[in-house]
Motif scaffolding. Structure first.
Motif, short mmCIF file in Angstrom:
data_model
loop_
_atom_site.label_atom_id
_atom_site.label_comp_id
_atom_site.label_asym_id
_atom_site.label_seq_id
_atom_site.Cartn_x
_atom_site.Cartn_y
_atom_site.Cartn_z
N SER A 110 0.23 45.34 50.33
CA SER A 110 -0.28 46.54 49.66
C SER A 110 -0.98 47.48 50.65
CB SER A 110 -1.24 46.17 48.53
OG SER A 110 -2.34 45.43 49.02
N TYR A 111 -1.30 46.98 51.85
CA TYR A 111 -1.94 47.82 52.85
C TYR A 111 -0.93 48.73 53.56
CZ TYR A 111 -6.00 44.71 52.43
OH TYR A 111 -7.07 43.98 51.96
N TYR A 112 0.33 48.57 53.26
CA TYR A 112 1.38 49.29 53.97
C TYR A 112 2.06 50.32 53.08
CZ TYR A 112 1.01 45.69 57.56
OH TYR A 112 0.54 44.85 58.53
N ARG A 113 2.56 51.35 53.74
CA ARG A 113 3.48 52.27 53.09
C ARG A 113 4.72 52.34 53.97
NH1 ARG A 113 3.38 57.31 55.69
NH2 ARG A 113 1.55 57.69 57.03
N GLU A 114 5.85 52.63 53.34
CA GLU A 114 7.10 52.71 54.09
C GLU A 114 7.20 54.06 54.79
OE1 GLU A 114 10.78 51.32 52.28
OE2 GLU A 114 9.60 50.57 50.59
N ASP A 115 7.71 54.05 56.00
CA ASP A 115 8.06 55.29 56.67
C ASP A 115 9.45 55.69 56.17
OD1 ASP A 115 8.70 57.38 58.27
OD2 ASP A 115 8.48 56.34 60.17
N PRO A 116 9.56 56.76 55.37
CA PRO A 116 10.86 57.11 54.79
C PRO A 116 11.89 57.50 55.84
CG PRO A 116 9.27 58.87 54.43
CD PRO A 116 8.51 57.71 54.98
N ASN A 117 11.44 57.84 57.05
CA ASN A 117 12.39 58.22 58.09
C ASN A 117 13.22 57.04 58.58
OD1 ASN A 117 11.68 61.08 58.51
ND2 ASN A 117 9.71 60.26 59.12
N VAL A 118 12.72 55.83 58.38
CA VAL A 118 13.43 54.64 58.87
C VAL A 118 14.16 54.00 57.70
CG1 VAL A 118 13.21 52.47 60.10
CG2 VAL A 118 11.60 54.33 60.57
N ALA A 119 15.47 54.00 57.77
CA ALA A 119 16.27 53.44 56.68
C ALA A 119 16.20 51.92 56.69
CB ALA A 119 17.72 53.89 56.81
N PRO A 120 16.15 51.29 55.52
CA PRO A 120 16.21 49.82 55.47
C PRO A 120 17.59 49.34 55.92
CG PRO A 120 16.37 50.74 53.26
CD PRO A 120 16.04 51.88 54.17
N LYS A 121 17.64 48.14 56.42
CA LYS A 121 18.90 47.55 56.85
C LYS A 121 19.82 47.39 55.63
CE LYS A 121 20.72 43.23 58.79
NZ LYS A 121 20.33 41.89 59.30
N PRO A 122 21.08 47.84 55.72
CA PRO A 122 22.01 47.66 54.60
C PRO A 122 22.23 46.18 54.30
CG PRO A 122 22.86 49.29 56.13
CD PRO A 122 21.68 48.64 56.81
N LEU A 123 22.06 45.81 53.03
CA LEU A 123 22.20 44.42 52.60
C LEU A 123 23.20 44.33 51.46
CD1 LEU A 123 18.41 43.43 52.47
CD2 LEU A 123 20.03 42.93 54.32
N SER A 124 23.72 43.14 51.25
CA SER A 124 24.59 42.89 50.10
C SER A 124 23.83 42.10 49.05
CB SER A 124 25.84 42.12 50.52
OG SER A 124 25.51 40.78 50.84
N VAL A 125 24.27 42.20 47.79
CA VAL A 125 23.65 41.45 46.71
C VAL A 125 23.77 39.95 46.95
CG1 VAL A 125 23.81 40.88 44.25
CG2 VAL A 125 23.94 43.27 44.99
N THR A 126 24.97 39.49 47.33
CA THR A 126 25.16 38.05 47.54
C THR A 126 24.30 37.54 48.69
OG1 THR A 126 27.09 38.57 48.93
CG2 THR A 126 27.50 38.05 46.62
N GLN A 127 24.10 38.37 49.70
CA GLN A 127 23.24 37.99 50.83
C GLN A 127 21.81 37.77 50.39
OE1 GLN A 127 23.14 41.05 53.81
NE2 GLN A 127 22.15 39.77 55.35
N VAL A 128 21.29 38.69 49.59
CA VAL A 128 19.90 38.58 49.11
C VAL A 128 19.78 37.40 48.14
CG1 VAL A 128 18.05 39.73 47.85
CG2 VAL A 128 19.51 41.05 49.40
N GLN A 129 20.76 37.23 47.25
CA GLN A 129 20.73 36.12 46.31
C GLN A 129 20.68 34.78 47.04
OE1 GLN A 129 24.27 36.94 44.06
NE2 GLN A 129 23.14 37.93 42.40
N HIS A 130 21.45 34.68 48.11
CA HIS A 130 21.51 33.42 48.86
C HIS A 130 20.17 33.13 49.54
CE1 HIS A 130 23.04 30.21 51.42
NE2 HIS A 130 22.53 30.85 52.47
N VAL A 131 19.57 34.15 50.16
CA VAL A 131 18.34 33.94 50.91
C VAL A 131 17.13 33.75 50.01
CG1 VAL A 131 16.74 35.00 52.56
CG2 VAL A 131 19.21 35.16 52.93
N LEU A 132 17.05 34.58 48.94
CA LEU A 132 15.87 34.55 48.07
C LEU A 132 16.03 33.65 46.86
CD1 LEU A 132 14.72 38.30 48.11
CD2 LEU A 132 14.11 36.43 49.65
N GLY A 133 17.23 33.08 46.68
CA GLY A 133 17.43 32.11 45.61
C GLY A 133 17.61 32.71 44.24
N TYR A 134 18.11 33.94 44.14
CA TYR A 134 18.39 34.53 42.84
C TYR A 134 19.56 33.80 42.19
CZ TYR A 134 15.49 38.69 43.56
OH TYR A 134 14.45 39.55 43.75
#
Length: 287
Positions: free
Chosen positions: A249-273
């Motif tokens: 919560s101490y952070y804010r995103e710098d909108p100039n820096v784009a997040p790394k493109p991810l896939s749904v299956t990639q996130v599901q696998h890593v985070l256990g969705y």
């Protein structure tokens, strides 16, 4: 006044050297900054995509806030890491000063940059898909919407990556570099977009943990170019701000820096969705 002295070799610079310019320094910096912005504006106007006064006036600078006001580097990637590997768009704001070709030189100039005319078709299609007018839509408006899209021409690749508007521009540049025609966007469903964003913000090293796109608001005068990666957020609080409980919560995103493109299956696998059925709305070809 000071610049000729600094740029000469073997010229001693002392405290007295700067006293001469002290009273007018703020005005001189403002004038210098405005000249640099006018230089970028002229590059944009020369493409024919916008019209400006001749000579340009201060009101013309508002057009640099448009989402289409992006620039790209003409230097080969072996000399400039920003050309292909940086997630930061080159725009007329403070972040452009951290572009490799500029910050590593003694003279601040934008000769290496040209207006990114190649991404106009795809970026216009992105905005029209959202019911927006590309002629007036600003970068901050697209940042606020925070939409994710798939590339229609790349949906056969596994895993399919999702892009925000800034990373979509970088993706369009890749299509141009490899001579693979771009064919349109597919809007990511709300449910899948939530999963993607959870992955972007998780700080997991295998997802977006190494992208330096978070600004610590506990730091004095936090600014673009001094961003912290997701994986380092808690460590930064622990060592730089002892006494504060590590929290994102101490952070804010710098909108100039784009997040790394991810896939749904990639996130599901890593985070256990659990498996979520993907739905999408097609944007059309962008023609």
């Amino acid at each position: 006044m000071i610049a000729p002295l600094i740029e000469q070799d073997h010229t001693p610079v002392t405290e007295e050297t700067f006293e001469v310019a002290e009273d007018t320094l703020k005005d001189r910096v403002t004038s210098w900054r405005k000249d640099k912005l006018f230089a970028l504006l002229q590059k944009m106007a020369s493409s024919g995509i916008i019209t400006i006064n001749n000579p340009p006036v201060e009101d013309d600078l508002q057009q640099l806030e448009l989402a289409i006001a992006n620039f790209r580097c003409t230097v080969g990637s072996w000399r400039c890491s920003s050309r292909q590997y940086s997630p930061t768009l080159l725009r007329a704001d403070d972040s452009i000063c951290w572009h490799d070709c500029i910050r590593l030189r003694s003279k601040w100039a934008f000769e290496c940059l040209i207006f990114d005319n190649d991404s106009i078709e795809g970026l216009n299609a992105f905005m029209k898909m959202l019911g927006l007018d590309p002629a007036v839509t600003t970068a901050s408006e697209l940042d606020a919407l925070d939409t994710r899209v798939y590339c229609q021409g790349c949906t056969g690749e596994e895993p399919t990556k999702a892009y925000n508007w800034r990373s979509s521009v970088r993706h369009l540049q890749r299509h141009k570099d490899c001579d693979k025609p771009w064919s349109g966007w597919i809007k990511v469903s709300d449910s899948d977009a939530k999963i993607i964003k959870d992955g972007e913000n998780s700080g997991d090293f295998s997802l977006d943990g190494y992208s330096p796109r978070f600004i610590c608001q506990l730091c004095e005068n936090p600014r673009a170019g001094e961003c912290i990666s997701g994986i380092d957020r808690e460590r930064h609080i622990q060592y730089k701000h002892p006494g504060h409980t590590p929290a994102i919560s101490y952070y804010r995103e710098d909108p100039n820096v784009a997040p790394k493109p991810l896939s749904v299956t990639q996130v599901q696998h890593v985070l256990g969705y659990s498996s979520v059925e993907s739905t999408a709305e097609q944007s059309g070809s962008g023609s």
